[in-house]
Design a protein around this motif. Sequence first.
Motif, PDB file in Angstrom:
ATOM      1  N   SER A   1      11.880 -73.367 -16.041  1.00 28.27           N
ATOM      2  CA  SER A   1      13.014 -72.155 -16.356  1.00 28.27           C
ATOM      3  C   SER A   1      13.352 -70.912 -16.713  1.00 28.27           C
ATOM      4  O   SER A   1      13.380 -69.793 -17.264  1.00 28.27           O
ATOM      5  CB  SER A   1      13.395 -71.960 -14.238  1.00 28.27           C
ATOM      6  OG  SER A   1      13.936 -70.044 -14.637  1.00 28.27           O
ATOM      7  N   LEU A   2      14.604 -72.142 -17.857  1.00 23.86           N
ATOM      8  CA  LEU A   2      15.129 -71.821 -19.170  1.00 23.86           C
ATOM      9  C   LEU A   2      14.372 -71.527 -20.007  1.00 23.86           C
ATOM     10  O   LEU A   2      14.792 -70.315 -20.559  1.00 23.86           O
ATOM     11  CB  LEU A   2      16.557 -72.616 -19.557  1.00 23.86           C
ATOM     12  CG  LEU A   2      17.464 -72.344 -19.986  1.00 23.86           C
ATOM     13  CD1 LEU A   2      18.123 -70.722 -19.924  1.00 23.86           C
ATOM     14  CD2 LEU A   2      18.376 -73.691 -20.388  1.00 23.86           C
TER      15      LEU A   2
ATOM     16  N   GLY B   1      20.342 -71.099  -5.514  1.00 21.68           N
ATOM     17  CA  GLY B   1      20.696 -69.889  -5.363  1.00 21.68           C
ATOM     18  C   GLY B   1      20.746 -69.819  -7.015  1.00 21.68           C
ATOM     19  O   GLY B   1      20.694 -69.113  -8.125  1.00 21.68           O
ATOM     20  N   LEU B   2      22.470 -70.492  -7.099  1.00 28.29           N
ATOM     21  CA  LEU B   2      22.849 -70.596  -8.676  1.00 28.29           C
ATOM     22  C   LEU B   2      21.698 -71.554  -9.004  1.00 28.29           C
ATOM     23  O   LEU B   2      21.647 -70.815 -10.531  1.00 28.29           O
ATOM     24  CB  LEU B   2      24.001 -70.898  -8.688  1.00 28.29           C
ATOM     25  CG  LEU B   2      25.103 -70.256  -7.482  1.00 28.29           C
ATOM     26  CD1 LEU B   2      25.897 -71.732  -6.877  1.00 28.29           C
ATOM     27  CD2 LEU B   2      25.582 -69.377  -8.154  1.00 28.29           C
ATOM     28  N   VAL B   3      21.053 -72.247  -8.736  1.00 32.24           N
ATOM     29  CA  VAL B   3      20.104 -72.880 -10.049  1.00 32.24           C
ATOM     30  C   VAL B   3      18.993 -71.966 -10.014  1.00 32.24           C
ATOM     31  O   VAL B   3      18.460 -72.289 -11.271  1.00 32.24           O
ATOM     32  CB  VAL B   3      20.087 -74.077  -8.979  1.00 32.24           C
ATOM     33  CG1 VAL B   3      18.626 -75.373 -10.108  1.00 32.24           C
ATOM     34  CG2 VAL B   3      21.228 -74.937  -8.526  1.00 32.24           C
TER      35      VAL B   3
ATOM     36  N   PRO C   1      19.556 -69.697 -15.191  1.00 31.47           N
ATOM     37  CA  PRO C   1      18.550 -69.796 -16.198  1.00 31.47           C
ATOM     38  C   PRO C   1      17.950 -68.817 -16.581  1.00 31.47           C
ATOM     39  O   PRO C   1      17.735 -68.242 -17.831  1.00 31.47           O
ATOM     40  CB  PRO C   1      17.380 -71.026 -15.718  1.00 31.47           C
ATOM     41  CG  PRO C   1      17.405 -72.049 -14.990  1.00 31.47           C
ATOM     42  CD  PRO C   1      18.483 -70.901 -14.009  1.00 31.47           C
ATOM     43  N   VAL C   2      18.403 -67.514 -15.228  1.00 32.60           N
ATOM     44  CA  VAL C   2      17.806 -65.844 -16.171  1.00 32.60           C
ATOM     45  C   VAL C   2      18.504 -65.226 -16.593  1.00 32.60           C
ATOM     46  O   VAL C   2      18.620 -65.147 -17.570  1.00 32.60           O
ATOM     47  CB  VAL C   2      17.192 -65.341 -14.437  1.00 32.60           C
ATOM     48  CG1 VAL C   2      16.872 -64.030 -14.550  1.00 32.60           C
ATOM     49  CG2 VAL C   2      16.155 -66.023 -14.163  1.00 32.60           C
TER      50      VAL C   2
ATOM     51  N   ILE D   1      14.709 -58.242 -20.691  1.00 32.16           N
ATOM     52  CA  ILE D   1      13.907 -59.011 -19.080  1.00 32.16           C
ATOM     53  C   ILE D   1      15.799 -58.633 -18.186  1.00 32.16           C
ATOM     54  O   ILE D   1      15.068 -59.626 -16.791  1.00 32.16           O
ATOM     55  CB  ILE D   1      13.566 -60.342 -19.677  1.00 32.16           C
ATOM     56  CG1 ILE D   1      14.673 -61.391 -19.797  1.00 32.16           C
ATOM     57  CG2 ILE D   1      12.531 -60.249 -20.070  1.00 32.16           C
ATOM     58  CD1 ILE D   1      14.917 -62.554 -19.539  1.00 32.16           C
ATOM     59  N   TRP D   2      16.817 -58.764 -18.813  1.00 37.59           N
ATOM     60  CA  TRP D   2      17.894 -58.570 -17.205  1.00 37.59           C
ATOM     61  C   TRP D   2      17.399 -58.227 -16.088  1.00 37.59           C
ATOM     62  O   TRP D   2      17.524 -58.172 -15.017  1.00 37.59           O
ATOM     63  CB  TRP D   2      19.401 -57.705 -18.290  1.00 37.59           C
ATOM     64  CG  TRP D   2      20.031 -58.357 -17.477  1.00 37.59           C
ATOM     65  CD1 TRP D   2      20.725 -57.524 -15.794  1.00 37.59           C
ATOM     66  CD2 TRP D   2      21.230 -59.052 -17.209  1.00 37.59           C
ATOM     67  NE1 TRP D   2      21.694 -57.776 -15.384  1.00 37.59           N
ATOM     68  CE2 TRP D   2      22.110 -59.015 -16.529  1.00 37.59           C
ATOM     69  CE3 TRP D   2      21.106 -59.974 -18.347  1.00 37.59           C
ATOM     70  CZ2 TRP D   2      23.538 -58.969 -15.708  1.00 37.59           C
ATOM     71  CZ3 TRP D   2      22.454 -60.914 -17.386  1.00 37.59           C
ATOM     72  CH2 TRP D   2      23.236 -60.680 -16.487  1.00 37.59           C
ATOM     73  N   ASP D   3      17.367 -56.504 -15.706  1.00 37.44           N
ATOM     74  CA  ASP D   3      16.641 -56.053 -15.063  1.00 37.44           C
ATOM     75  C   ASP D   3      15.882 -56.545 -14.125  1.00 37.44           C
ATOM     76  O   ASP D   3      15.721 -56.924 -12.716  1.00 37.44           O
ATOM     77  CB  ASP D   3      17.197 -54.739 -15.364  1.00 37.44           C
ATOM     78  CG  ASP D   3      18.045 -53.810 -15.595  1.00 37.44           C
ATOM     79  OD1 ASP D   3      18.768 -54.794 -15.276  1.00 37.44           O
ATOM     80  OD2 ASP D   3      18.164 -52.955 -16.201  1.00 37.44           O
TER      81      ASP D   3
END
Length: 459
Positions: free
Chosen positions: A121-122, A157-159, A163-164, A174-176
Amino acid sequence: MTDHPTDANLDVDAYTAPPAQDVLSGPAQDAAAPLTRAIRSGLDRLRAFDRRRPLAWDTAVTAFWAVAAVLDYTSGGWRNVAHDVTAPEPLVLLMSLCFSLPLLLRRRYPMAVLLLMAPVSLVNVWTGAVVQAALLQLIPAFQIALRFPLRRLGVAGLVLCAPVVAGATRIPDIWDRQLVSYLWGFVFVALLGIAVRTRRDYTEALVERAHRLEHERDQQARLAAAAERTRIAREMHDIIGHNLSVITGLADGGAYAAAKSPERAAQALEAIGTTSRQALSELRRLLGVLRDDHPDADRAPQPTLDDLAPLIEQVRRAGLPVHLELRGEPGPPTLLTPGRQLTVYRVVQESLTNTLKHASAPADAPLSAAVTLAYTRTHVDAHITDTGTNTTTSTATRSAADEPEREPPTHPPIPALPQGIMGMRERAALYNGTIEAGPLPEHGGWHVHLRLPLEDTPQ
């Protein structure tokens, strides 16, 4: 594999709201019923297949998502949402497979699968490819919400989101779009998993309660059957023991009188016949009500205090003089219930039967017995005494040092059934009564004292 629900799709279907026909009426309900039954039948077969072959189902689900991810790559659909369409295509294919193939282990090791997808995902966000297969991370997150505590769900949830957040530091645009969609997706599957788990636990609790109630019902039925067997054993003991003792006494008396007084012998034989027929009638009535295929069995009422006089007359014909004395007036009929009257009757019957079976006349006087019924405002007392020199009971025994010397009986005693005093105590205990039995201290003989309250008293 595991007994947990198979997948997000199956888990939701397994715990749906009430079916459609429950809220419809009239023709609409009739039309919806076959469709609802067909859907339920299909889901039941699908769950049964998953329970039998969990690996086959996991393989099918994984293959479905892997094919979908590959089609997204081959058709170029990933470019529609990608931030950088120049990302290497082999890397895009590899990331699509890394998001889909680990789903094979999503039910056995959901946290490990999520950790395995985190580096992919990262890379997905860092390179700007942003393949849609990354949303498959929500499936192991749902399994975590379904099976593990909330603390583990928070770690998941943290995992999922870390990566996002890290990729957004390189590509702020791509933050929002990415982080918000990940957060909303995670909140949805978390709430869905918690709801399904709550419904499943509630259903399991209901099933367990039903099994427990069924077990308690069977146990109560067995206890009731055992109590009924005990009651029948007491009644049969009282009927057979008393009547056989009377018959034995009449037979002994008839044999003695046959040579000197044939008329008395004939009377004894007639009394034996009457007593035998009475015993057979009582046994037939007792056993007849136990037969389900004989609904017309004789259900005559049980003996009451009005039957004491015939009982004592029967014992007198057997050769034992009995004196009956009544003291006081019985209370209203509603106080001296039929069950209490039966208890008094059976205790008197058992006591006189024991005298006939086990007592021998003293050297200086004939054998005799006395029955005294005394009524008070709150209790009824029954005293049964005899003048025998060899009185024993079926359950009360004395040591050799305390027992007086006995003359040998003229005939061997009849073996006592192991029900006598114990049966009396059980009958008395049903109505909070007491039984005292033992030898008379002064002139020999035996004494039985029954004390029953006229009405139930709170314990």
